[in-house]
Scaffold this motif. Sequence first.
Motif, short mmCIF file in Angstrom:
data_model
loop_
_atom_site.label_atom_id
_atom_site.label_comp_id
_atom_site.label_asym_id
_atom_site.label_seq_id
_atom_site.Cartn_x
_atom_site.Cartn_y
_atom_site.Cartn_z
N PRO A 93 0.83 -1.21 0.00
CA PRO A 93 0.00 0.00 0.00
C PRO A 93 0.86 1.25 0.00
N SER A 94 0.42 2.26 -0.75
CA SER A 94 1.17 3.51 -0.84
C SER A 94 0.64 4.52 0.17
N PRO A 95 1.45 5.48 0.59
CA PRO A 95 1.01 6.50 1.53
C PRO A 95 0.16 7.55 0.83
N PRO A 96 -0.43 8.50 1.60
CA PRO A 96 -1.21 9.57 0.96
C PRO A 96 -0.37 10.32 -0.06
N GLN A 97 -0.89 10.49 -1.28
CA GLN A 97 -0.14 11.12 -2.35
C GLN A 97 -1.06 11.45 -3.51
N ALA A 98 -0.46 11.94 -4.61
CA ALA A 98 -1.21 12.30 -5.81
C ALA A 98 -0.60 11.62 -7.01
N LEU A 99 -1.44 11.26 -7.95
CA LEU A 99 -1.01 10.68 -9.22
C LEU A 99 -1.54 11.55 -10.34
N VAL A 100 -0.63 12.09 -11.15
CA VAL A 100 -0.99 13.04 -12.20
C VAL A 100 -0.72 12.42 -13.56
N LEU A 101 -1.77 12.24 -14.35
CA LEU A 101 -1.67 11.62 -15.67
C LEU A 101 -2.33 12.51 -16.72
N VAL A 102 -2.13 13.80 -16.59
CA VAL A 102 -2.81 14.78 -17.43
C VAL A 102 -2.22 14.82 -18.83
N ASN A 103 -3.11 15.03 -19.82
CA ASN A 103 -2.70 15.31 -21.19
C ASN A 103 -1.90 14.16 -21.81
N ASN A 104 -2.48 12.97 -21.73
CA ASN A 104 -1.96 11.82 -22.46
C ASN A 104 -3.02 11.39 -23.47
N LYS A 105 -3.00 10.13 -23.87
CA LYS A 105 -4.01 9.62 -24.80
C LYS A 105 -4.68 8.38 -24.22
N ILE A 106 -4.83 8.40 -22.90
CA ILE A 106 -5.38 7.23 -22.21
C ILE A 106 -6.85 7.06 -22.56
N SER A 107 -7.19 5.91 -23.12
CA SER A 107 -8.58 5.63 -23.47
C SER A 107 -9.15 4.45 -22.68
N LYS A 108 -8.28 3.67 -22.07
CA LYS A 108 -8.73 2.48 -21.36
C LYS A 108 -7.92 2.30 -20.08
N ILE A 109 -8.62 2.03 -18.97
CA ILE A 109 -7.97 1.74 -17.70
C ILE A 109 -8.51 0.41 -17.18
N HIS A 110 -7.63 -0.52 -16.97
CA HIS A 110 -8.03 -1.84 -16.50
C HIS A 110 -8.73 -1.73 -15.15
N GLU A 111 -9.68 -2.63 -14.91
CA GLU A 111 -10.48 -2.56 -13.69
C GLU A 111 -9.66 -2.77 -12.42
N LYS A 112 -8.46 -3.35 -12.55
CA LYS A 112 -7.61 -3.56 -11.38
C LYS A 112 -6.38 -2.65 -11.38
#
Length: 348
Positions: A93-112
């Motif tokens: 498990p990761s600690p409190p934080q942020a994940l930034v994935l802005v301005n890519n071409k992501i069209s699909k995110i796996h359910e897991k």
Amino acid sequence: MWPLWLLASLLALSQALPFEQKGFWDFTLDDGLPMLNDEEASGAETTSGVPDLDSLTPTFSAMCPFGCHCHLRVVQCSDLGQSRLVPSLPAPPSPPQALVLVNNKISKIHEKAFSPLRKLQKLYISKNHLVEIPPNLPSSLVELRIHDNRIRKVPKGVFSGLRNMNCIEMGGNPLENSGFEPGAFDGLKLNYLRISEAKLTGIPKDLPETLNELHLDHNKIQAIELEDLLRYSKLYRLGLGHNQIRMIENGSLSFLPTLRELHLDNNKLSRVPSGLPDLKLLQVVYLHTNNITKVGVNDFCPVGFGVKRAYYNGISLFNNPVPYWEVQPATFRCVTDRLAIQFGNYKK
């Protein structure tokens, strides 16, 4: 495409570093609900208060995915042209934080994909090609920014279990009123919601009752009917600018007793909405760029004294066909000073 276990491992490692640094990413989500814009999110490495990557341990820097920027509690992987997020090996498990994935071409995110990030608090995934809200979001999420994608539907249960969530930005998606399934927001206790730059023709009626801020600007809303605002009695800021509103039914605003700021600029109103004098806490009203031709002496202030508890500190009426020289001075008797009133500059 990146395995999420690697991002989670980076974030877990950051917590083990021997020093504590608070700054840009440690903002809180209280009354003002401050959020990062995309330029700030993409340029976090230059922000004061966040250490340079060179100051981190060599192991941490070496693990950072190519093209990303890794800080103490943040992995920022924007503008890289990625199209998918998939899970891989499990991670702690990761600690409190942020994940930034802005301005890519992501069209699909796996359910897991997000399953390793059990303590993720802020997820910024705006300006991608998503056609649906990612499933199985971490229950620890506090803030989700998913605007400027291609989402047309918000199904029931997509936010299930997100009891900590209090801020969602989902504007810039081709959402229509019919795209919100009944119960889509069940269980959420949001403070802040923005659905701007969409295709709404009316105020959604099934949003969380806990909202303090609701922003629906740049839509196609044409009217506010009596029961549209019935469940949003806790609002203190309502944004309806840049719509096509011609009519606000009498009594509609009476359901907003705590409202402090009302944005109705750039619509098609022909008169000042009724009910403003009864909103005791209202301080700011934006009515510029409408079709208002007359302002009555009791349109803003209550009759008599000692009724309204808060004085106005901003009323904008400019760019309306109203002859401002005919407006009686007493019309603004409950305004802090004359500089708080903006008139004139009407162009046919």
